[in-house]
Design a protein around this motif. Sequence first.
Motif, PDB file in Angstrom:
ATOM      1  N   ASN A 126       0.809  -1.224   0.000  1.00 32.10           N
ATOM      2  CA  ASN A 126       0.000   0.000   0.000  1.00 32.10           C
ATOM      3  C   ASN A 126       0.843   1.275   0.000  1.00 32.10           C
ATOM      4  O   ASN A 126       0.305   2.366   0.135  1.00 32.10           O
ATOM      5  N   ASN A 127       2.156   1.163  -0.182  1.00 33.99           N
ATOM      6  CA  ASN A 127       3.023   2.341  -0.197  1.00 33.99           C
ATOM      7  C   ASN A 127       3.147   2.854  -1.640  1.00 33.99           C
ATOM      8  O   ASN A 127       4.194   2.773  -2.268  1.00 33.99           O
ATOM      9  N   ALA A 128       2.046   3.391  -2.139  1.00 35.07           N
ATOM     10  CA  ALA A 128       1.969   3.813  -3.543  1.00 35.07           C
ATOM     11  C   ALA A 128       3.003   4.875  -3.920  1.00 35.07           C
ATOM     12  O   ALA A 128       3.613   4.765  -4.990  1.00 35.07           O
ATOM     13  N   PRO A 129       3.244   5.907  -3.102  1.00 36.99           N
ATOM     14  CA  PRO A 129       4.247   6.900  -3.507  1.00 36.99           C
ATOM     15  C   PRO A 129       5.635   6.282  -3.705  1.00 36.99           C
ATOM     16  O   PRO A 129       6.331   6.597  -4.672  1.00 36.99           O
ATOM     17  N   ALA A 130       6.029   5.397  -2.797  1.00 37.07           N
ATOM     18  CA  ALA A 130       7.344   4.754  -2.932  1.00 37.07           C
ATOM     19  C   ALA A 130       7.376   3.871  -4.174  1.00 37.07           C
ATOM     20  O   ALA A 130       8.355   3.891  -4.932  1.00 37.07           O
ATOM     21  N   LYS A 131       6.321   3.118  -4.402  1.00 35.82           N
ATOM     22  CA  LYS A 131       6.292   2.219  -5.561  1.00 35.82           C
ATOM     23  C   LYS A 131       6.379   3.006  -6.864  1.00 35.82           C
ATOM     24  O   LYS A 131       7.070   2.598  -7.798  1.00 35.82           O
ATOM     25  N   ARG A 132       5.713   4.155  -6.931  1.00 41.15           N
ATOM     26  CA  ARG A 132       5.809   4.999  -8.131  1.00 41.15           C
ATOM     27  C   ARG A 132       7.240   5.474  -8.347  1.00 41.15           C
ATOM     28  O   ARG A 132       7.753   5.469  -9.469  1.00 41.15           O
ATOM     29  N   LEU A 133       7.898   5.900  -7.270  1.00 39.16           N
ATOM     30  CA  LEU A 133       9.279   6.350  -7.371  1.00 39.16           C
ATOM     31  C   LEU A 133      10.168   5.226  -7.887  1.00 39.16           C
ATOM     32  O   LEU A 133      10.957   5.428  -8.814  1.00 39.16           O
ATOM     33  N   TYR A 134      10.071   4.055  -7.299  1.00 42.27           N
ATOM     34  CA  TYR A 134      10.916   2.937  -7.720  1.00 42.27           C
ATOM     35  C   TYR A 134      10.720   2.637  -9.204  1.00 42.27           C
ATOM     36  O   TYR A 134      11.682   2.453  -9.943  1.00 42.27           O
ATOM     37  N   GLU A 135       9.484   2.591  -9.625  1.00 42.86           N
ATOM     38  CA  GLU A 135       9.199   2.288 -11.026  1.00 42.86           C
ATOM     39  C   GLU A 135       9.692   3.401 -11.944  1.00 42.86           C
ATOM     40  O   GLU A 135      10.221   3.138 -13.020  1.00 42.86           O
ATOM     41  N   ASP A 136       9.555   4.661 -11.513  1.00 43.13           N
ATOM     42  CA  ASP A 136      10.074   5.789 -12.299  1.00 43.13           C
ATOM     43  C   ASP A 136      11.583   5.699 -12.468  1.00 43.13           C
ATOM     44  O   ASP A 136      12.130   6.161 -13.468  1.00 43.13           O
ATOM     45  N   LEU A 137      12.268   5.105 -11.485  1.00 48.12           N
ATOM     46  CA  LEU A 137      13.728   4.991 -11.528  1.00 48.12           C
ATOM     47  C   LEU A 137      14.198   3.710 -12.217  1.00 48.12           C
ATOM     48  O   LEU A 137      15.389   3.430 -12.244  1.00 48.12           O
ATOM     49  N   GLY A 138      13.265   2.932 -12.758  1.00 44.80           N
ATOM     50  CA  GLY A 138      13.639   1.748 -13.521  1.00 44.80           C
ATOM     51  C   GLY A 138      13.652   0.445 -12.753  1.00 44.80           C
ATOM     52  O   GLY A 138      14.051  -0.578 -13.290  1.00 44.80           O
ATOM     53  N   TRP A 139      13.209   0.461 -11.497  1.00 51.79           N
ATOM     54  CA  TRP A 139      13.138  -0.773 -10.735  1.00 51.79           C
ATOM     55  C   TRP A 139      11.997  -1.626 -11.288  1.00 51.79           C
ATOM     56  O   TRP A 139      10.983  -1.096 -11.741  1.00 51.79           O
ATOM     57  N   ALA A 140      12.156  -2.941 -11.241  1.00 52.27           N
ATOM     58  CA  ALA A 140      11.147  -3.864 -11.772  1.00 52.27           C
ATOM     59  C   ALA A 140      10.506  -4.647 -10.630  1.00 52.27           C
ATOM     60  O   ALA A 140      11.205  -5.182  -9.766  1.00 52.27           O
ATOM     61  N   LEU A 141       9.205  -4.719 -10.653  1.00 51.10           N
ATOM     62  CA  LEU A 141       8.454  -5.509  -9.681  1.00 51.10           C
ATOM     63  C   LEU A 141       8.548  -6.975 -10.084  1.00 51.10           C
ATOM     64  O   LEU A 141       8.374  -7.318 -11.249  1.00 51.10           O
ATOM     65  N   ASP A 142       8.817  -7.840  -9.118  1.00 54.37           N
ATOM     66  CA  ASP A 142       9.023  -9.249  -9.449  1.00 54.37           C
ATOM     67  C   ASP A 142       7.778 -10.112  -9.272  1.00 54.37           C
ATOM     68  O   ASP A 142       7.869 -11.324  -9.199  1.00 54.37           O
ATOM     69  N   GLY A 143       6.601  -9.523  -9.205  1.00 56.77           N
ATOM     70  CA  GLY A 143       5.367 -10.280  -9.047  1.00 56.77           C
ATOM     71  C   GLY A 143       4.841 -10.228  -7.618  1.00 56.77           C
ATOM     72  O   GLY A 143       3.720 -10.621  -7.357  1.00 56.77           O
ATOM     73  N   THR A 144       5.675  -9.753  -6.701  1.00 56.42           N
ATOM     74  CA  THR A 144       5.231  -9.550  -5.323  1.00 56.42           C
ATOM     75  C   THR A 144       5.483  -8.077  -5.034  1.00 56.42           C
ATOM     76  O   THR A 144       5.301  -7.242  -5.908  1.00 56.42           O
ATOM     77  N   ASP A 145       5.903  -7.761  -3.843  1.00 51.56           N
ATOM     78  CA  ASP A 145       6.294  -6.393  -3.540  1.00 51.56           C
ATOM     79  C   ASP A 145       7.807  -6.282  -3.428  1.00 51.56           C
ATOM     80  O   ASP A 145       8.332  -5.394  -2.786  1.00 51.56           O
ATOM     81  N   HIS A 146       8.517  -7.185  -4.075  1.00 55.09           N
ATOM     82  CA  HIS A 146       9.971  -7.128  -4.132  1.00 55.09           C
ATOM     83  C   HIS A 146      10.358  -6.482  -5.456  1.00 55.09           C
ATOM     84  O   HIS A 146       9.842  -6.846  -6.505  1.00 55.09           O
ATOM     85  N   TYR A 147      11.256  -5.533  -5.375  1.00 47.43           N
ATOM     86  CA  TYR A 147      11.764  -4.867  -6.559  1.00 47.43           C
ATOM     87  C   TYR A 147      13.235  -5.160  -6.690  1.00 47.43           C
ATOM     88  O   TYR A 147      13.916  -5.446  -5.709  1.00 47.43           O
ATOM     89  N   GLU A 148      13.734  -5.067  -7.900  1.00 43.48           N
ATOM     90  CA  GLU A 148      15.165  -5.151  -8.101  1.00 43.48           C
ATOM     91  C   GLU A 148      15.564  -4.199  -9.212  1.00 43.48           C
ATOM     92  O   GLU A 148      14.760  -3.896 -10.090  1.00 43.48           O
ATOM     93  N   LEU A 149      16.769  -3.737  -9.137  1.00 43.71           N
ATOM     94  CA  LEU A 149      17.328  -2.879 -10.171  1.00 43.71           C
ATOM     95  C   LEU A 149      18.666  -3.477 -10.529  1.00 43.71           C
ATOM     96  O   LEU A 149      19.590  -3.482  -9.718  1.00 43.71           O
ATOM     97  N   LEU A 150      18.771  -4.017 -11.711  1.00 40.54           N
ATOM     98  CA  LEU A 150      20.039  -4.599 -12.164  1.00 40.54           C
ATOM     99  C   LEU A 150      20.875  -3.512 -12.800  1.00 40.54           C
ATOM    100  O   LEU A 150      20.380  -2.716 -13.585  1.00 40.54           O
ATOM    101  N   VAL A 151      22.154  -3.456 -12.455  1.00 42.90           N
ATOM    102  CA  VAL A 151      23.044  -2.416 -12.992  1.00 42.90           C
ATOM    103  C   VAL A 151      24.223  -3.034 -13.717  1.00 42.90           C
ATOM    104  O   VAL A 151      24.569  -4.157 -13.550  1.00 42.90           O
TER     105      VAL A 151
END
Length: 151
Positions: A126-151
């Motif tokens: 339910n942390n929509a503002p954070a999730k929007r930021l992560y996605e704007d920065l290129g982080w990918a949701l893995d099907g749960t609420d775990h994100y990863e950013l590969l560099v």
Amino acid sequence: MSEATVIVREAGLEDVDRLAPLFDGYRQFYRQPSDLEGARRFLAERLRTGESRVFVAETADGWPLGFVQLFPSFSSVSMRRLWILNDLFVAPDARRSGVARVLMDRARELAVESGAKGLILETESNNAPAKRLYEDLGWALDGTDHYELLV
């Protein structure tokens, strides 16, 4: 306040007293009781032992606005370092001013500098503002609420 007026630097033991109220606020955001002394001890121990890296965003005169704390880990499959972005917090009066974005950018820089595979984080669904930021920065949701950013 603009991103240009925010300074991000690595925190050290000398910063613990200034960071503890932010860390305590972070814990309260996740419904934990306030424990300023416990926050101070936890941060000091992580920094003293080198168990985490903490970056602080502050004003030009040194007022802390937010922080990000990262813990080192490894990916056995890729045999490379991986950073766990465990804590990200911006003081309520500094939100929506780009502070979280510059802290996230610094976390990404750490991953690149250290030759890491990337970063991982978890947030509440339910942390929509954070999730929007992560996605704007290129982080990918893995099907749960775990994100990863590969560099």
